[in-house]
Each structure stands twice: as structure tokens, then as C-alpha cells.
Design an enzyme around this catalytic site. Structure first.
Site, PDB file in Angstrom:
ATOM      1  N   LEU A   1     110.962 156.396  74.990  1.00 42.50           N
ATOM      2  CA  LEU A   1     109.506 156.269  74.853  1.00 42.50           C
ATOM      3  C   LEU A   1     108.956 155.164  75.755  1.00 42.50           C
ATOM      4  CD1 LEU A   1     109.220 156.643  70.965  1.00 42.50           C
ATOM      5  CD2 LEU A   1     109.125 158.428  72.730  1.00 42.50           C
TER       6      LEU A   1
ATOM      7  N   ASP B   1     102.554 166.818  81.607  1.00 42.84           N
ATOM      8  CA  ASP B   1     103.206 168.134  81.660  1.00 42.84           C
ATOM      9  C   ASP B   1     102.128 169.173  81.367  1.00 42.84           C
ATOM     10  OD1 ASP B   1     105.922 167.224  82.180  1.00 42.84           O
ATOM     11  OD2 ASP B   1     105.776 166.324  80.209  1.00 42.84           O
TER      12      ASP B   1
ATOM     13  N   SER C   1     106.684 158.380  83.145  1.00 41.23           N
ATOM     14  CA  SER C   1     107.608 159.450  82.780  1.00 41.23           C
ATOM     15  C   SER C   1     108.948 158.818  82.445  1.00 41.23           C
ATOM     16  CB  SER C   1     107.779 160.416  83.965  1.00 41.23           C
ATOM     17  OG  SER C   1     108.944 161.203  83.797  1.00 41.23           O
TER      18      SER C   1
ATOM     19  N   MET D   1     110.966 163.564  73.448  1.00 41.53           N
ATOM     20  CA  MET D   1     112.418 163.577  73.642  1.00 41.53           C
ATOM     21  C   MET D   1     112.936 162.136  73.699  1.00 41.53           C
ATOM     22  SD  MET D   1     113.361 166.900  75.866  1.00 41.53           S
ATOM     23  CE  MET D   1     113.061 166.249  77.494  1.00 41.53           C
TER      24      MET D   1
ATOM     25  N   HIS E   1     103.832 157.491  75.853  1.00 37.34           N
ATOM     26  CA  HIS E   1     104.078 157.996  74.496  1.00 37.34           C
ATOM     27  C   HIS E   1     103.317 157.161  73.458  1.00 37.34           C
ATOM     28  CE1 HIS E   1     107.971 159.432  76.414  1.00 37.34           C
ATOM     29  NE2 HIS E   1     107.516 160.534  75.874  1.00 37.34           N
TER      30      HIS E   1
ATOM     31  N   GLY F   1     100.953 164.972  75.991  1.00 36.85           N
ATOM     32  CA  GLY F   1     100.400 164.361  77.195  1.00 36.85           C
ATOM     33  C   GLY F   1      99.997 165.421  78.211  1.00 36.85           C
ATOM     34  N   GLU F   2      98.994 165.079  79.015  1.00 39.14           N
ATOM     35  CA  GLU F   2      98.553 166.006  80.066  1.00 39.14           C
ATOM     36  C   GLU F   2      99.462 165.975  81.287  1.00 39.14           C
ATOM     37  OE1 GLU F   2      94.461 165.157  80.957  1.00 39.14           O
ATOM     38  OE2 GLU F   2      93.741 166.298  79.231  1.00 39.14           O
TER      39      GLU F   2
HETATM   40  O1  PAF Z   1     107.238 166.879  76.610  1.00 38.20           O
HETATM   41  C1  PAF Z   1     108.336 166.706  76.033  1.00 38.20           C
HETATM   42  O2  PAF Z   1     108.785 165.586  75.820  1.00 38.20           O
HETATM   43  C2  PAF Z   1     109.124 167.912  75.560  1.00 38.20           C
HETATM   44  O3  PAF Z   1     109.007 168.963  76.455  1.00 38.20           O
HETATM   45  C3  PAF Z   1     108.761 168.358  74.132  1.00 38.20           C
HETATM   46  C4  PAF Z   1     107.318 168.845  74.050  1.00 38.20           C
HETATM   47  C5  PAF Z   1     108.961 167.204  73.170  1.00 38.20           C
HETATM   48  C6  PAF Z   1     109.661 169.515  73.693  1.00 38.20           C
HETATM   49  O4  PAF Z   1     110.991 169.148  73.707  1.00 38.20           O
END
Ligand code: PAF
Length: 284
Positions: free
Chosen positions: A32, A151, A186, A29, A36, A148-149
């Protein structure tokens, strides 16, 4: 492909640059950070073409959540993609992803596992996540997708979706990237004020206390983690020990310790893997 990422906005533009070789997708999303970048670097050797999608997905935010305020840092994001050797950046519009509007159209329901832990607080969240990931998979048709782990519940649910809907995508999970004091990276950490930022490492300290107690069994893991939280006056939304697929934790096997807690404004998530010792019935 070339050194500088190609920016595309529509499925047709993506198809024109996708090529016939293997493709790795890193869905994001935006906003970054180094976590990321690790996902992108992990993806790089896995396929000929690496695609990063940047899309702040409205359907995974409930009314009153931070969809409008969610950090948007496109120029810096494109630089990070460039540095990480990404080939293509997909920047779809909301109307492209949801032609009939975000509240209409086909959705992917996560089932019971989407209603526990994060889903208890955010009952529509994982429907939004799975729906947009399924759409991104349809547009990009990746061979492999990297998540990523941090989430962790999201990762488990995406794996299940891919398996149960026979999507044929290899889902790869990457370890959490942490700040020097252990805070999991995050995009929402920018919401932390100075005092709360200093306190926020308590989540990781609680998890590592749990890991240290793992040889003594599940009850000790939870007690050790909770003692660290109590000492800081942090009441978690949940602190739970599960199996590696969010199933039941089994003595003597790999397990996952997961936590969510509000520290000041943001709600922070973290988790850690451990191997449980055999159950003991001695006092804690
Ligand atoms: O983890 C994220 O950034 C979001 O939940 C994702 C997987 C890109 C879906 O919008």
C-alpha cells in the site's frame, strides 16, 4: 467500529464483524502507498464500516509475470490501514478465494472491452480481475467499492460488470495520486532503477502536453503527447484517446488520454481526463 482494524481471513470471520450497517470496500493487492491511503480516506465517510482487502490475486497474472515477485509488505500495510481509519482488513488465502484451484471454477469474462489496450498485452488479465472482484463483493457484500483511476480500464470494466450483473454496488473512482514529478503512484514503481525513475515522469509530461492541446482537437492531443515521448525516445505500447467509458472520443466532450509504456523493467500505465475542443481540420 474500533480504532484498530480487525484482521479477518475467511468469509465467516468477515460476516461476524461486518455488522448490519453500510459497508465500503477498498480492494487491494497490498504494497500500500499513498494512492491506496487516499482510496481508504475517500471510503471512510461513505459507509459505517470500511473494509480493505489485501490479496495478491494469482489469476490476474499470466505465466512469466511478476506474481511471485509482487511486493508483499503486510506489516506496513496494516499500519497504513490503521492510520487511514479502516475498520476491517480482509486477508484471504488463495484456497479461500479459489477452493478448486486458481484455474478451475466459475469465472467472469470481461467481453470485447477486456481484449483491447491492456487486454491486448495481457489477454487473461481482466478475467482474473473481474472474477476476484466479484468474489470479494460476494464475501463482503459492500454498498460501495472504491477503486483508483490509475487502472482506468479496470475501473470501466468493473463498472460494466456491476451494471450488467446487477450487483447493486456503487463503484466510486478516485483520482490518481502522483509523486512530486507527476509519476502516478503504483506498487510496481519499486521496480524502477534510479535512471528509469528519473525518466518515468515522461508519461505524465506527455499526458499534460495532450491536455494543453485539447482545445485544438483530438489529432493535436495525440501529436503533442507523442512529441514528448519521442523527445525521450519512449515508444509506448499504446497512446490513445477515448471517451470516458473507453468508447469513441467525441469533439466538444470529456475524453480520456491513456498511455502504457515500458520504462526499464516495469510497464507503467497512466491516464488523464480532458475536454476536447471542436475538431479543426487545420494542419497540426
Ligand atoms: O487494482 C488492484 O489492486 C487489483 O487489480 C484488484 C482490483 C485489487 C483486484 O485484484
Amino acid at each position: 467500529m474500533s480504532d484498530v482494524p480487525t484482521v479477518v481471513r475467511t468469509p465467516a470471520e468477515l460476516a461476524a464483524v461486518r455488522g448490519e450497517g453500510t459497508v465500503a470496500l477498498v480492494p487491494t493487492m497490498g504494497a500500500l502507498h499513498d494512492g491506496h491511503v487516499q482510496l481508504m480516506k475517500h471510503a471512510r465517510p461513505l459507509a459505517q464500516t470500511v473494509v480493505v482487502s489485501i490479496f495478491v490475486n494469482p489469476t490476474q497474472f499470466a505465466p512469466g509475470e511478476d506474481f511471485e515477485a509482487y511486493p508483499r509488505t503486510l506489516d506496513a500495510d496494516l499500519e497504513r490501514c490503521d492510520e487511514a481509519g479502516v475498520d476491517v482488513v480482509l486477508l484471504p488465502e488463495v484456497a479461500t478465494m479459489y477452493p478448486d484451484g486458481p484455474d478451475s471454477g466459475v469465472v467472469v469474462e470481461p467481453g470485447p472491452l477486456g481484449r483491447v489496450l491492456e487486454g491486448e498485452q495481457r489477454p487473461t488479465h481482466f478475467r482474473g480481475v473481474l472474477t476476484v472482484v466479484a468474489k470479494l463483493f460476494g464475501i463482503v457484500r459492500p454498498d460501495v467499492a472504491v477503486f483508483g483511476e490509475k487502472d482506468f480500464q479496470q475501473l470501466v470494466l468493473i463498472r460494466r460488470m456491476v451494471r450488467e450483473l446487477s450487483m447493486g454496488v456503487d463503484v466510486v473512482g478516485c483520482p490518481i495520486v502522483r509523486e512530486a514529478d507527476g509519476l502516478a503512484m503504483s506498487s510496481r514503481n519499486v521496480y524502477l532503477g534510479a535512471d528509469d525513475r528519473a525518466r518515468a515522469s515522461v508519461l505524465h509530461r506527455a499526458l499534460t502536453a495532450g491536455v494543453d492541446a485539447a482545445p485544438r482537437g483530438a489529432e493535436h492531443v495525440l501529436a503533442a503527447a507523442r512529441a514528448v515521448l519521442d523527445a525521450e525516445g519512449v515508444v509506448p505500447d499504446y497512446l490513445t484517446l477515448t471517451g470516458p467509458d473507453l468508447d469513441e472520443a467525441v469533439p466538444g466532450q470529456e475524453a480520456r488520454l491513456l498511455i502504457a509504456a515500458r520504462i526499464g523493467t516495469p510497464r507503467l500505465l497512466d491516464n488523464i481526463g480532458l475536454v476536447l475542443g471542436p475538431t479543426t481540420h487545420e494542419g497540426a
